[in-house]
Structures are given as C-alpha cells and as structure tokens.
Design a protein around this motif. Structure first.
Motif, PDB file in Angstrom:
ATOM      1  N   SER A  23       0.510  -3.126 -11.328  1.00 31.74           N
ATOM      2  CA  SER A  23       1.206  -4.389 -11.033  1.00 31.74           C
ATOM      3  C   SER A  23       2.845  -4.408 -11.536  1.00 31.74           C
ATOM      4  O   SER A  23       3.565  -5.134 -10.800  1.00 31.74           O
ATOM      5  N   LEU A  24       2.872  -3.574 -12.575  1.00 31.69           N
ATOM      6  CA  LEU A  24       4.225  -3.423 -12.770  1.00 31.69           C
ATOM      7  C   LEU A  24       5.160  -2.877 -11.565  1.00 31.69           C
ATOM      8  O   LEU A  24       6.351  -3.237 -11.211  1.00 31.69           O
ATOM      9  N   VAL A  25       4.773  -1.736 -10.995  1.00 29.63           N
ATOM     10  CA  VAL A  25       5.251  -1.253 -10.123  1.00 29.63           C
ATOM     11  C   VAL A  25       5.580  -2.096  -8.706  1.00 29.63           C
ATOM     12  O   VAL A  25       6.515  -2.090  -8.026  1.00 29.63           O
ATOM     13  N   ARG A  26       4.320  -2.670  -8.353  1.00 29.58           N
ATOM     14  CA  ARG A  26       4.477  -3.613  -7.235  1.00 29.58           C
ATOM     15  C   ARG A  26       5.542  -4.850  -7.617  1.00 29.58           C
ATOM     16  O   ARG A  26       6.296  -5.177  -6.629  1.00 29.58           O
ATOM     17  N   PHE A  27       5.631  -5.259  -8.792  1.00 29.09           N
ATOM     18  CA  PHE A  27       6.663  -6.313  -9.106  1.00 29.09           C
ATOM     19  C   PHE A  27       7.949  -5.571  -8.708  1.00 29.09           C
ATOM     20  O   PHE A  27       9.180  -6.366  -8.403  1.00 29.09           O
ATOM     21  N   ALA A  28       8.347  -4.621  -9.267  1.00 31.36           N
ATOM     22  CA  ALA A  28       9.576  -3.817  -9.173  1.00 31.36           C
ATOM     23  C   ALA A  28       9.939  -3.835  -7.589  1.00 31.36           C
ATOM     24  O   ALA A  28      10.879  -4.078  -7.058  1.00 31.36           O
ATOM     25  N   PHE A  29       8.744  -3.222  -6.918  1.00 34.82           N
ATOM     26  CA  PHE A  29       9.144  -3.195  -5.223  1.00 34.82           C
ATOM     27  C   PHE A  29       9.302  -4.744  -4.817  1.00 34.82           C
ATOM     28  O   PHE A  29      10.108  -4.923  -3.989  1.00 34.82           O
ATOM     29  N   THR A  30       8.686  -5.865  -5.409  1.00 34.60           N
ATOM     30  CA  THR A  30       8.955  -7.278  -4.774  1.00 34.60           C
ATOM     31  C   THR A  30      10.467  -7.670  -5.044  1.00 34.60           C
ATOM     32  O   THR A  30      11.189  -8.114  -4.308  1.00 34.60           O
ATOM     33  N   LEU A  71      10.431  -8.448   6.806  1.00 35.46           N
ATOM     34  CA  LEU A  71      11.045  -7.728   5.834  1.00 35.46           C
ATOM     35  C   LEU A  71      10.430  -7.402   4.618  1.00 35.46           C
ATOM     36  O   LEU A  71      10.430  -6.370   4.016  1.00 35.46           O
ATOM     37  N   LEU A  72      10.016  -8.328   3.820  1.00 32.49           N
ATOM     38  CA  LEU A  72       9.399  -8.338   2.532  1.00 32.49           C
ATOM     39  C   LEU A  72       8.097  -7.655   2.537  1.00 32.49           C
ATOM     40  O   LEU A  72       7.920  -6.989   1.742  1.00 32.49           O
ATOM     41  N   ASP A  73       7.480  -7.761   3.545  1.00 33.73           N
ATOM     42  CA  ASP A  73       6.148  -7.278   3.948  1.00 33.73           C
ATOM     43  C   ASP A  73       6.318  -5.765   3.853  1.00 33.73           C
ATOM     44  O   ASP A  73       5.543  -4.868   3.504  1.00 33.73           O
TER      45      ASP A  73
END
Length: 281
Positions: A146-153, A101-103
């Motif tokens: 990297s900020l965008v990806r962190f927000a999605f994580t 689900l995280l993937d």
C-alpha cells in the motif's frame, strides 16, 4: 461534465467510502448470479481475510492523503506536469487524458515494477496467493505494498500535473474497475473480448492470476487495456486452464492465514519458473 468535475474537487471522504463498499457489494451479489467458477470455499471467511487488508490499505493511505493533495497543489501552482503543458482542452478531454496517464504511471507501471523488483514482489505476492479470486481480492494488499502504491500515485500526480478532481476521478474508477475485473463473474465471451480492447475485462485479468509464469507476468492493467497491448505484456489463456495462486507458495492453509501472509515479504522465497506457452495451448 463540469458538475461531475466540481463534485470530485471536493468529494467527501464518506462518499469515497460509499463507492468502495457499493462496488464490493454489487459485484459480490453478481458473483452469486453469474459465477465464472463454482468456487468451493467459505465466501464470508475469504472476504474477512481480504477486507482485513482493505482496512490496512485505508489506514496507510488516510494519514498520507495530505501528501497527495500537496503534490497536486504544487503542480498547479507551479504550472508543472503534462496536463499543464498541453494546450487548453475541454474538461472531458482533460479528465480522459489525465486518468489515462495516471492509470499508466500509478497503476500499470507500479504493478510492472512490483513484479520485476524482488523486494517489492515479496509484498505484492500476498495479492497473488489468493486461491479463490473474487471481487474482494482487488483489495488484498500487504500494508507495505500500500505504501509502494501510494508513492507511485504521488509520482503519477506529479508527472501528470493532475488537479484534485482528476486524481479523485481516477481513484474512483480504479477502485470500481479493479473490483470488476477481479470479480468471479461470467460474461459472454464476445462481450468480454470486445471490452478487453478498451478496459481490463474479467477474463483478461484472470490470466494475470494464473499460478505460473509467463502468465503471472502479463496483463498488468487496471483500468485501460491499451498499456498491456502497447508494451507487449498482453496474454490470453482459456478460463478452464486458469489455476489461481502462485507456484512458489502453494500452501492454501498458510495463504488463508493473516499472520502468515503479513510475514511473507520478510521470508526468502523461490523464484517462479516459466512455462512453455505452446505447451499450455
């Protein structure tokens, strides 16, 4: 499995760094042994550019890590999220469901959105401007991305209700699998094809780095290939037809200049044109 789970609950930062560095080193060596393409470039200089962006990603994520931990702690304390709503299950199954689900939410969805939202594509574009895709390309991300990806994580952790151990296992797998499927390595075709039914294989992901649409907008997966097959974004293209880069940013000199790459999201850029799938077969 319990010992692994316990280890990742308190995994030291140094150990996470070792996973990152070891993955790059392993696939870097493998690229010399079984290369997919005989790329004519300075491997050291190329790596230097991509490692610069690896470091910016670390600098972005490190001070924000507490938000991820707080998100996870909140979901556990408030019994929120998919994993907390499901019946009790064995640890191995809990980890598998959580990682899958995280993937989907933190990787596949984030990647798909970056390709569909023009502003976000401007940041993700840096990843696609690499004309010599290899294992170091996996970490070639603009600080803004990297900020965008962190927000999605964080979003994925919130929706899944992922405990610390689950998202730490997910992040370790994500790093290594990304390095693997970007690596310039040649696997037996049948092995790669079978592998691509479960995880994102090197040949599968290389299609995503082809310089023209619709291939650029396909094979978004990072760990599991099921999401592209399920949502109809899975495409194939023979290796010999793949050309790395982006058709709207063909200047290889600029695409190997860190200063120019950092400025790309703030420029006006052309919308890439689609090509006829039949004409490429």
């Amino acid at each position: 499995m319990e010992s692994i789970y316990t280890y990742f609950e308190t995994i030291p930062t140094a150990h996470r760094s070792i996973i990152l560095v070891s993955g790059i080193a392993f696939f870097w060596i493998l690229e010399y042994i079984i290369p997919l393409f005989q790329l004519k470039y300075s491997k050291i200089r190329h790596a230097g550019i991509n490692i610069f962006f690896t470091l910016t990603t670390i600098l972005v994520n490190f001070p924000l890590a507490f938000l991820l931990l707080k998100t996870s702690d909140w979901t556990i304390a408030n019994d929120f999220g998919v994993l907390n709503w499901l019946p009790l299950m064995p640890i191995w199954l809990k980890v598998l469901v959580g990682v899958m689900l995280l993937d989907l939410l933190s990787a596949w969805l984030a990647h798909w959105v970056e390709h569909k939202v023009k502003v976000l594509w401007g940041f993700h574009l840096i990843h696609h401007t690499d004309h010599e895709v290899d294992t170091t390309t996996a970490n070639r991300h603009h600080p803004g991305e990297s900020l965008v990806r962190f927000a999605f994580t964080c979003f994925g952790t919130f929706v899944v209700g992922a405990p610390v151990a689950v998202f730490m296992i997910y992040q370790a797998l994500s790093v290594v699998l990304s390095q693997f499927n970007h690596a310039n390595i040649s696997l037996p075709k049948k092995v790669d094809d079978v592998m691509s039914w479960v995880i994102v294989s090197p040949d599968m992901h290389k299609v995503h780095h082809h310089y023209k649409l619709p291939y650029t907008d396909s094979n978004y997966g990072n760990i599991f290939s099921i999401w592209d097959r399920l949502f109809g974004t899975f495409l194939k293209l023979p290796n010999h037809q793949i050309v790395y880069g982006v058709d709207t940013y063909p200047n290889e000199k600029e695409n190997a200049d860190i200063g120019a790459l950092l400025k790309i999201p703030f420029k006006r850029y052309k919308t890439p044109e689609k090509v006829d799938l039949e004409s490429t077969r």
